[in-house]
Design an enzyme around this catalytic site. Structure first.
Site, PDB file in Angstrom:
ATOM      1  N   LYS A 115      33.713  12.635   4.597  1.00  0.00           N
ATOM      2  CA  LYS A 115      32.855  12.869   3.439  1.00  0.00           C
ATOM      3  C   LYS A 115      31.381  12.711   3.802  1.00  0.00           C
ATOM      4  O   LYS A 115      30.524  13.432   3.271  1.00  0.00           O
ATOM      5  CB  LYS A 115      33.250  11.932   2.292  1.00  0.00           C
ATOM      6  N   LYS A 196      45.805  21.432   3.637  1.00  0.00           N
ATOM      7  CA  LYS A 196      46.879  20.933   2.783  1.00  0.00           C
ATOM      8  C   LYS A 196      46.666  21.353   1.337  1.00  0.00           C
ATOM      9  O   LYS A 196      45.530  21.488   0.874  1.00  0.00           O
ATOM     10  CB  LYS A 196      46.965  19.404   2.855  1.00  0.00           C
ATOM     11  N   LYS A 199      44.906  18.968  -5.177  1.00  0.00           N
ATOM     12  CA  LYS A 199      44.507  19.044  -6.585  1.00  0.00           C
ATOM     13  C   LYS A 199      43.114  19.637  -6.728  1.00  0.00           C
ATOM     14  O   LYS A 199      42.792  20.250  -7.742  1.00  0.00           O
ATOM     15  CB  LYS A 199      44.485  17.633  -7.205  1.00  0.00           C
TER      16      LYS A 199
END
Length: 332
Positions: A115, A196, A199
Site C-alpha cells: 500500500k 485474485k 471485493k
C-alpha cells in the site's frame, strides 16, 4: 488435558459481500472443522477502520457478515461467532505485544509495503494492523489459523511475538500454526485472472458474490476472460482458462486432473463455461436460500453475537489478567 480440542480462530472483515473466492477458500472449508475443534469465527471490525468507513455501513455490514457466516454453514450451535469490538482484550493485548514488536518488522510487512508503494493514504493503524491480528490470535491461544497465503506473514508475526513474550516472561501463549487455504483460495478475477478475485475489484463483473442470482452468474462466467487455444487445461500461460477450470473443480469437489480429463474433448469454450456457471449456481443455491431466510432477522443475528461474546469474554479476561500480572501491572 490431552482430550481437549485444539482451537481454530479466523475471521473476515465486514466490508461488503463475500465472494466466490472467500467461500471456496475459507467459509466452505470452515464448516468442515466444526465438530473436531473448538472454533471461534469473529468479525474483525476494528481492523476494518484501518481505511475510512461509513459508520452506518460498517454497523450494517457487521450484522450482514454474521448472516453470511451462518448461510455459508457456520452453525452457531457448533461454533462461536463474535464481533471483535465487543470483546475487551483485543486492543489491550495488542498494546502489550506492540511494546515487544520491532518497528522495522512492521515496515517489512507485505501489506504495508504494497500500500505504501501505491502512494495510498497510509495511517498508523495499517502499520499496527499485524500486531492487532497477533492479539486476536493469542488472546484465545489459537492452535490453528486458517488463512490465505497473503496473510501467512501476519500469523508468523503472531508466532514470533508469542515466543518473545514466553521467553521474556514465562510460558503464556500457544504458538499458532497457519493453515493455508487450498485451491479455492486462489480463485482469480474473471476479468483480470492474474489477480485474485476481490471485493474491491473495480469491475464487478470480475467477481462472483455469494448472493449473485443465477442469471448474473451465467452472465459473468460467459463474459469471463479466456485465452487463445483450443484445450481446457491448467497452463500458467493461459490463466483465464486455468481459473475457470479451478473454479469448476473447487465447486464440484473433483481434482484438477479429473477436471482436465472431463473437458479433454471439448472444442469450444461456450459449453465449458456453461458447465462452470451451473456448478457455481448449484453450489451457492443452499447458501443463498439460508441467507435470504435470516439476513433481515436482526434479533436473531444479535442473539448469535451476544451469545458469542458471553462465551469468549471470560477467556479474554483471563488471558489479559495473566498478561498484565506477568508484565508487572498492579492489580486493581
Amino acid at each position: 488435558m490431552g482430550s481437549e480440542k485444539k482451537v481454530i480462530l479466523t475471521g473476515m472483515q465486514p466490508t461488503g459481500l463475500l465472494h466466490l473466492g472467500n467461500f471456496l477458500g475459507a467459509a466452505y472449508n470452515w464448516q468442515k472443522v466444526l465438530d473436531g475443534y473448538t472454533c471461534y469465527f469473529f468479525i474483525p471490525n476494528q481492523h476494518a477502520i484501518t481505511i475510512p468507513q461509513v459508520p452506518a455501513n460498517l454497523r450494517n455490514g457487521t450484522l450482514n457478515c454474521v448472516a453470511q457466516y451462518i448461510a455459508c454453514g457456520l452453525d452457531p450451535e457448533r461454533c462461536t461467532i463474535f464481533v471483535q469490538s465487543h470483546i475487551v482484550g483485543h486492543t489491550e493485548l495488542a498494546w502489550v505485544l506492540g511494546c515487544l514488536t520491532p518497528l522495522g518488522q512492521l515496515y517489512r510487512m507485505h501489506q504495508f509495503k504494497d500500500k505504501s508503494a501505491k502512494n495510498e493514504n497510509i495511517y498508523s493503524g495499517l502499520l499496527y494492523y499485524p500486531v492487532l491480528m497477533a492479539a486476536d490470535i493469542l488472546l484465545y491461544n489459537a492452535d490453528f489459523v486458517p488463512t490465505g497465503e497473503d496473510q501467512r506473514q501476519h500469523v508468523e508475526l503472531a508466532r514470533d511475538l508469542a515466543e518473545k513474550f514466553n521467553g521474556t516472561y514465562s510460558e503464556t501463549f500457544t504458538l499458532p500454526t497457519p493453515l493455508i487455504e487450498g485451491a479455492g483460495a486462489r480463485i482469480m478475477s474473471l476479468k483480470s485472472p492474474e489477480h485474485k478475485m476481490s471485493k474491491s475489484d473495480s469491475d464487478s463483473n470480475g467477481t462472483i458474490y455469494i448472493t449473485d442470482e443465477p442469471k448474473m452468474i451465467r452472465k459473468k462466467i460467459a463474459t469471463a476472460i479466456t485465452d487463445s487455444g483450443d484445450s481446457i487445461r491448467i497452463d500458467p500461460e493461459r490463466p483465464g482458462i486455468a481459473n475457470l477450470l479451478n473454479i469448476y473443480c473447487a465447486a464440484t469437489g473433483i481434482t484438477l486432473a479429473d477436471g482436465e480429463e472431463k473437458f479433454r474433448t471439448y472444442t469450444t469454450y461456450a459449453h465449458f463455461k456453461k458447465e462452470v456457471a451451473e456448478a457455481i449456481i448449484a453450489l451457492l443455491e443452499p447458501v443463498q436460500e439460508k441467507y435470504r431466510a435470516i439476513k433481515d432477522d436482526k434479533a436473531y443475528l444479535q442473539s448469535v453475537i451476544q451469545r458469542g461474546a458471553e462465551t469468549v469474554q471470560p477467556i479474554a479476561h483471563a488471558t489479559i489478567a495473566k498478561v498484565y500480572r506477568k508484565v508487572g501491572f498492579l492489580n486493581q
